[in-house]
Scaffold this motif. Structure first.
Motif, mmCIF file in Angstrom:
data_model
loop_
_atom_site.group_PDB
_atom_site.id
_atom_site.type_symbol
_atom_site.label_atom_id
_atom_site.label_comp_id
_atom_site.label_asym_id
_atom_site.label_seq_id
_atom_site.Cartn_x
_atom_site.Cartn_y
_atom_site.Cartn_z
ATOM 1 N N PRO A 601 0.810 -1.224 0.000
ATOM 2 C CA PRO A 601 0.000 0.000 0.000
ATOM 3 C C PRO A 601 0.842 1.273 0.000
ATOM 4 C CG PRO A 601 -0.884 -1.594 1.553
ATOM 5 C CD PRO A 601 0.431 -2.148 1.084
ATOM 6 N N SER A 602 1.937 1.285 0.714
ATOM 7 C CA SER A 602 2.768 2.497 0.758
ATOM 8 C C SER A 602 3.378 2.790 -0.601
ATOM 9 C CB SER A 602 3.873 2.342 1.805
ATOM 10 O OG SER A 602 4.676 1.201 1.509
ATOM 11 N N MET A 603 3.808 1.712 -1.311
ATOM 12 C CA MET A 603 4.366 1.918 -2.645
ATOM 13 C C MET A 603 3.283 2.425 -3.608
ATOM 14 S SD MET A 603 6.949 1.982 -4.574
ATOM 15 C CE MET A 603 8.166 1.171 -3.534
ATOM 16 N N SER A 604 2.085 1.857 -3.515
ATOM 17 C CA SER A 604 0.988 2.323 -4.369
ATOM 18 C C SER A 604 0.687 3.795 -4.102
ATOM 19 C CB SER A 604 -0.265 1.479 -4.108
ATOM 20 O OG SER A 604 -0.050 0.140 -4.490
ATOM 21 N N ALA A 605 0.700 4.156 -2.808
ATOM 22 C CA ALA A 605 0.452 5.561 -2.468
ATOM 23 C C ALA A 605 1.535 6.469 -3.042
ATOM 24 C CB ALA A 605 0.386 5.724 -0.942
ATOM 25 N N THR A 638 -4.300 18.275 0.156
ATOM 26 C CA THR A 638 -3.595 17.405 1.116
ATOM 27 C C THR A 638 -4.506 16.229 1.486
ATOM 28 O OG1 THR A 638 -4.418 18.724 2.983
ATOM 29 C CG2 THR A 638 -2.283 19.337 2.076
ATOM 30 N N SER A 639 -5.340 15.819 0.527
ATOM 31 C CA SER A 639 -6.334 14.780 0.812
ATOM 32 C C SER A 639 -5.667 13.420 1.049
ATOM 33 C CB SER A 639 -7.329 14.680 -0.341
ATOM 34 O OG SER A 639 -6.659 14.372 -1.547
ATOM 35 N N LEU A 640 -6.384 12.559 1.737
ATOM 36 C CA LEU A 640 -5.891 11.236 2.111
ATOM 37 C C LEU A 640 -6.258 10.210 1.048
ATOM 38 C CD1 LEU A 640 -4.653 9.430 4.410
ATOM 39 C CD2 LEU A 640 -7.007 9.127 5.233
ATOM 40 N N ILE A 641 -5.275 9.338 0.694
ATOM 41 C CA ILE A 641 -5.556 8.226 -0.213
ATOM 42 C C ILE A 641 -6.137 7.107 0.640
ATOM 43 C CG2 ILE A 641 -4.571 6.688 -1.966
ATOM 44 C CD1 ILE A 641 -2.277 8.661 -2.283
ATOM 45 N N LYS A 642 -7.442 7.160 0.823
ATOM 46 C CA LYS A 642 -8.112 6.351 1.854
ATOM 47 C C LYS A 642 -8.006 4.846 1.584
ATOM 48 C CE LYS A 642 -11.460 9.967 2.900
ATOM 49 N NZ LYS A 642 -12.877 10.350 2.889
ATOM 50 N N TYR A 643 -8.140 4.465 0.330
ATOM 51 C CA TYR A 643 -8.159 3.033 0.018
ATOM 52 C C TYR A 643 -6.874 2.357 0.482
ATOM 53 C CZ TYR A 643 -8.158 -1.289 -2.639
ATOM 54 O OH TYR A 643 -8.078 -2.604 -2.988
ATOM 55 N N PHE A 644 -5.744 2.894 0.070
ATOM 56 C CA PHE A 644 -4.473 2.272 0.424
ATOM 57 C C PHE A 644 -4.110 2.512 1.887
ATOM 58 C CE2 PHE A 644 -3.970 2.730 -4.234
ATOM 59 C CZ PHE A 644 -3.856 1.390 -4.534
ATOM 60 N N TYR A 645 -4.601 3.603 2.463
ATOM 61 C CA TYR A 645 -4.381 3.831 3.894
ATOM 62 C C TYR A 645 -5.127 2.779 4.706
ATOM 63 C CZ TYR A 645 -4.526 6.086 8.483
ATOM 64 O OH TYR A 645 -4.424 6.357 9.822
ATOM 65 N N THR A 655 3.000 0.711 12.216
ATOM 66 C CA THR A 655 3.799 1.944 12.042
ATOM 67 C C THR A 655 3.250 2.839 10.947
ATOM 68 O OG1 THR A 655 5.292 0.829 10.496
ATOM 69 C CG2 THR A 655 5.868 0.757 12.860
ATOM 70 N N VAL A 656 2.039 2.596 10.552
ATOM 71 C CA VAL A 656 1.450 3.379 9.464
ATOM 72 C C VAL A 656 1.265 4.833 9.922
ATOM 73 C CG1 VAL A 656 -0.533 3.671 7.947
ATOM 74 C CG2 VAL A 656 0.296 1.377 8.515
ATOM 75 N N LYS A 657 1.737 5.744 9.109
ATOM 76 C CA LYS A 657 1.539 7.189 9.371
ATOM 77 C C LYS A 657 0.577 7.758 8.324
ATOM 78 C CE LYS A 657 6.153 7.915 11.324
ATOM 79 N NZ LYS A 657 7.418 8.692 11.196
ATOM 80 N N GLU A 658 -0.394 8.447 8.812
ATOM 81 C CA GLU A 658 -1.402 8.997 7.904
ATOM 82 C C GLU A 658 -0.784 9.965 6.900
ATOM 83 O OE1 GLU A 658 -5.151 12.018 8.312
ATOM 84 O OE2 GLU A 658 -5.191 10.246 9.646
ATOM 85 N N GLU A 659 0.213 10.787 7.331
ATOM 86 C CA GLU A 659 0.801 11.776 6.424
ATOM 87 C C GLU A 659 1.505 11.135 5.237
ATOM 88 O OE1 GLU A 659 3.496 11.562 10.163
ATOM 89 O OE2 GLU A 659 1.350 11.614 9.697
ATOM 90 N N ASP A 660 1.919 9.822 5.398
ATOM 91 C CA ASP A 660 2.551 9.139 4.266
ATOM 92 C C ASP A 660 1.545 8.834 3.162
ATOM 93 O OD1 ASP A 660 4.961 9.205 5.596
ATOM 94 O OD2 ASP A 660 4.722 7.205 6.482
ATOM 95 N N PHE A 661 0.270 8.877 3.496
ATOM 96 C CA PHE A 661 -0.770 8.569 2.518
ATOM 97 C C PHE A 661 -1.556 9.825 2.135
ATOM 98 C CE2 PHE A 661 0.227 4.578 4.479
ATOM 99 C CZ PHE A 661 0.116 3.630 3.465
ATOM 100 N N ARG A 662 -1.002 10.967 2.408
ATOM 101 C CA ARG A 662 -1.631 12.233 2.003
ATOM 102 C C ARG A 662 -0.809 12.890 0.905
ATOM 103 N NH1 ARG A 662 -5.836 14.542 4.548
ATOM 104 N NH2 ARG A 662 -6.510 13.668 6.547
#
Length: 790
Positions: A601-605, A638-645, A655-662
């Motif tokens: 998911p992080s790579m997709s984001a 600065t919207s969130l990529i909700k699916y991959f988050y 260790t998921v950080k929300e800012e990594d998916f924004r």
């Protein structure tokens, strides 16, 4: 290595120029100095030296309004006033009392010898020899000398009080009438009279009949006449003695007060103001070939005095101060914190500064050309109407095109003021350029095609004609048909020149300052542009998505009076970054395989976030301009990529950080960028709807806009709730038309195919639908804009 170092130096220099506040102070000081030097007055070239009878070598017009003193008329008026002032004479009313007192005192001295203390006559009478001893004291008291014979006559009458009364009665009559020392001088004032002022009481009265007063000789003659009825019963010798004594005792009691007369004359002259007549700016003082007459010489001398009174150094200091303060005040009050100048602030101010310098240079060159054509022309040429041809309004038109109408107005105020200073502070120049420039900016602000610049130019030319006539009627003492006709032609040409300069400079400024005008946006809106064609061929799904987003954005912008052209072009180019990894976006996956299934998911984001950066790189490569680049950067905010988050959370990664998916942002800064964000989200989500009925579309649009609003993505773009309502309504109309109901075919294979296609998901926008399937409804905790777009 050396090339890299030079590039770094250039980059660093550009950064300093674009961010340092000291650059702005440098510009302010530089413009002030250059303007002051350029318009430093060369007073030594002025010459109005003519004598009566000389032939004029050139036309001389009044450069400004000034007054000419008619010294001859002023002096004549002063002389008239001086002649009209009545001479002041003093009337000594106490002289009668003084003389009467002296007579009584003198007569008492010898009379006491004939009376005892009780007032009875002394017997025998004192001899004359005894009485003669009082003669010196008698003369001292009386103030005159008398003979022994005269004293003997008084002795024989025992210095009786009756003699004193007769003497006083005669003197009182004569002095009451008035005796003037020099009647000849007095009679010269007979035509206007005199002011007779009583010394003791300061009372004044005007006397017009001056013949009633006695001169010294006339007073003596009147003593005998006035004394005749008084002295008719006394002997001849005593009568003659009394007459002689009265004549000798009489003194003038009306005297000229020279000091008071001169004082009143000076006061009357001081009240006389110089007689002036006004010379108006543009008035012809002297025509070429005329002989200078007396009146013209007076005007020329007055004009020369006006010039000589002006201190060049002080004038230049004033010009520098006005320039500095004008620029500083307008910047601090109107431009420093202006929302349109927040990004690339130094670049915008540099553009305004260069525009100011450029058009002030035009004004300077115009005066130089005019002086070259006529070397005798003075530097003070504010009355010469050729200034109307200078294309100053083009500066306002260009400023309006690139920075907006309100900034163009502020810029015009400063430019008009400084241009008027270049023409000796002429009020007419200031009014002409201010009104003409503001009007030109207003007419150009809605024009999106270059041909319309000419239409605005012709309108401006006609407006300039009316303005020139108005100023001509105001400034000319006697409006001249020929002069007005010249001004009309010059003003008309000036309007056309302004439009021509605007057309010529617009592409150059677009390149130099990387600005985007409506004309440039019109060019980019052409779907045959190379980048759009590339998107259509290599990523047709993204192309189709972009076209629909552009359509939605254009309609929504029109609904809320935003720039529909800007919104549409932003919509076309907002996703061009997907050309880099086009197969990672589901709308371009023709084989049905989703590349993200094999990625974390992080790579997709990161891939999804990267399309913004790649889009900016392509926009710079194809020189799309800042407007489109800002649309690309801001369309996700600065919207969130909700699916991959959510997918990352479900994978058990703690260790998921929300800012990594924004997305990095920034949030939309303009209304148009906000509209593109909404259109982008809505189009992708509605495309994935199963059976997109009008009710489902409306509900989905409402839900998505609520989501974006609650997430705070629209905080910085000034979209109101009313705007969101209109945007949603516009989206509903277009999406309902695009995804309207179609005839269902009975072919089972097609039904199965349709069902299969209906389940497709867009990995860039599928998060909202997937969340609903999980039973998680975050909208319940956020602001719900009810009935949005219904």
């Amino acid at each position: 290595m050396k090339k890299t170092k030079n590039e770094n130096n250039i980059t660093q220099a550009k950064k300093i120029l674009s961010t340092s506040p000291y650059v702005l102070w440098l510009l302010l000081i530089l413009i002030t100095v250059l303007f002051t030097i350029a318009y430093y007055p060369k007073q030594s070239q002025i010459s109005y030296s003519y004598n009566i009878g000389d032939v004029a070598k050139r036309d001389i017009k009044a450069p400004k309004n000034f007054f000419v003193e008619d010294k001859e008329a002023t002096n004549l008026k002063k002389n008239e006033v001086k002649e009209s002032v009545k001479i002041v004479y003093d009337f000594d009313a106490n002289l009668i009392k003084k003389i009467s007192s002296d007579i009584d005192a003198a007569m008492k001295i010898p009379r006491r010898l004939f009376l005892n203390p009780d007032g009875q006559a002394i017997e025998p009478e004192p001899t004359f020899a005894i009485v003669l001893g009082t003669k010196p004291l008698f003369e001292e008291k009386l103030g005159i000398e008398i003979s022994k014979g005269a004293y003997l006559i008084f002795y024989k009458n025992q210095f009786s009080s009756d003699i004193s009364r007769k003497i006083k009665a005669i003197i009182n009559k004569i002095l009451t009438n008035g005796i003037v020392a020099n009647k000849e001088i007095l009679l010269k004032e007979a035509h206007k009279g005199i002011i007779l002022r009583t010394i003791s009481s300061k009372e004044e009265r005007t006397v017009n009949n001056l013949k009633i007063f006695y001169g010294p000789d006339q007073a003596k003659a009147m003593v005998r006449i006035e004394g005749q009825p008084i002295l008719k019963n006394i002997n001849y010798n005593l009568s003659n003695l009394i007459v002689d004594l009265c004549q000798r005792l009489l003194l003038p009691n009306i005297t000229l007060n020279k000091n008071e007369t001169e004082k009143r004359t000076r006061e009357a002259e001081a009240k006389i103001k110089p007689i002036l007549y006004k010379i108006k700016a543009g008035e012809m003082i002297l025509r070429e070939g005329e002989r200078v007459d007396k009146v013209q010489l007076v005007k020329l001398l007055a004009l020369q005095e006006q010039v000589e009174e002006k201190d060049i150094f002080i004038s230049s200091t004033g010009i520098a101060s006005i320039t500095f303060l004008s620029l500083l005040v307008v910047y601090l009050l109107f431009l420093k914190d202006h929302k349109k100048l927040r990004t690339s602030h130094n670049k915008h101010i540099l553009f305004l500064a260069l525009g100011l310098v450029l058009y002030l240079t035009f004004a300077k060159l115009s005066t130089y050309i005019a002086q070259s054509a006529n070397p005798a022309m003075t530097w003070d040429i504010s009355s010469v109407s050729f200034f109307m041809i200078i294309p100053i309004p083009a500066a306002a038109m260009l400023t309006c095109l690139f920075l907006g109408f309100d900034i163009a107005v502020f810029f015009t105020i400063v430019l008009s003021l400084l241009t008027s200073l270049a023409f000796s502070g002429s009020f007419e120049v200031f009014v002409f350029f201010l009104l003409s420039s503001v009007t030109a900016a207003f007419w150009i602000k809605e024009r999106q095609e270059r041909k319309n610049f000419i239409i605005a130019g012709f309108k401006l030319a006609l407006f300039n004609v009316v303005l020139a006539l108005s100023l001509g009627f105001y400034s000319l003492a006697q409006p001249d048909i020929i002069i007005l006709a010249k001004e009309v032609v010059i003003a008309f040409c000036g309007g056309l020149f302004a439009a021509t300069f605007t057309i010529g400079f617009t592409p150059l400024i677009e390149v130099l300052f990387d600005y985007t005008t409506d004309s440039k946006l019109m060019e980019f809106s052409n779907l045959d542009r190379p980048l759009i064609k590339k998107l259509m061929i290599e990523a047709p799904g993204t192309y189709n998505h972009s076209v629909i987003v552009a359509t939605l954005a254009e309609a929504a912008a029109s609904a809320i009076d935003a720039s529909s052209l800007k919104a549409k072009v932003m919509g076309y180019y907002h996703d061009i970054g997907k050309l880099d990894k086009k197969l990672y976006y589901i709308e371009n996956q023709a084989d049905g395989k989703n590349r993200h299934d094999k990625l974390s998911p992080s790579m997709s984001a990161l891939i999804l976030i990267g399309h913004v950066k790649k889009g900016v790189e392509l926009a710079k490569k194809y020189k799309l301009g800042n407007e489109i680049i800002e649309g690309i950067i801001q369309h996700h905010g600065t919207s969130l990529i909700k699916y991959f988050y959510q997918k990352s959370l479900k994978s058990g990664n703690d260790t998921v950080k929300e800012e990594d998916f924004r997305y990095p942002g920034p949030k939309p800064q303009t209304r148009e960028a906000g509209i593109v964000m909404l259109a982008d989200v809505v189009e992708a989500a509605v495309r994935a709807l199963e059976r997109p009925t009008p009710a489902r579309i409306q509900g989905r649009v409402k839900e998505l806009i609520n989501d974006i609003f609650a997430d705070g993505q629209l905080e910085e773009c000034e979209l109101t709730l009313k705007d969101l309502h209109q945007i949603a309504k516009s989206f509903n109309n277009i999406l309902t038309s695009i995804y309207h109901s179609r005839i269902e075919y009975t072919d089972k294979s097609q039904e199965k195919k349709k069902e299969k296609n209906g389940t497709a998901k867009n990995t860039d926008r599928q998060s909202a639908k997937r969340e609903n399937t999980n039973g998680h409804n975050p909208q319940k905790d956020k602001t719900d804009l009810k009935r949005l777009g219904l």
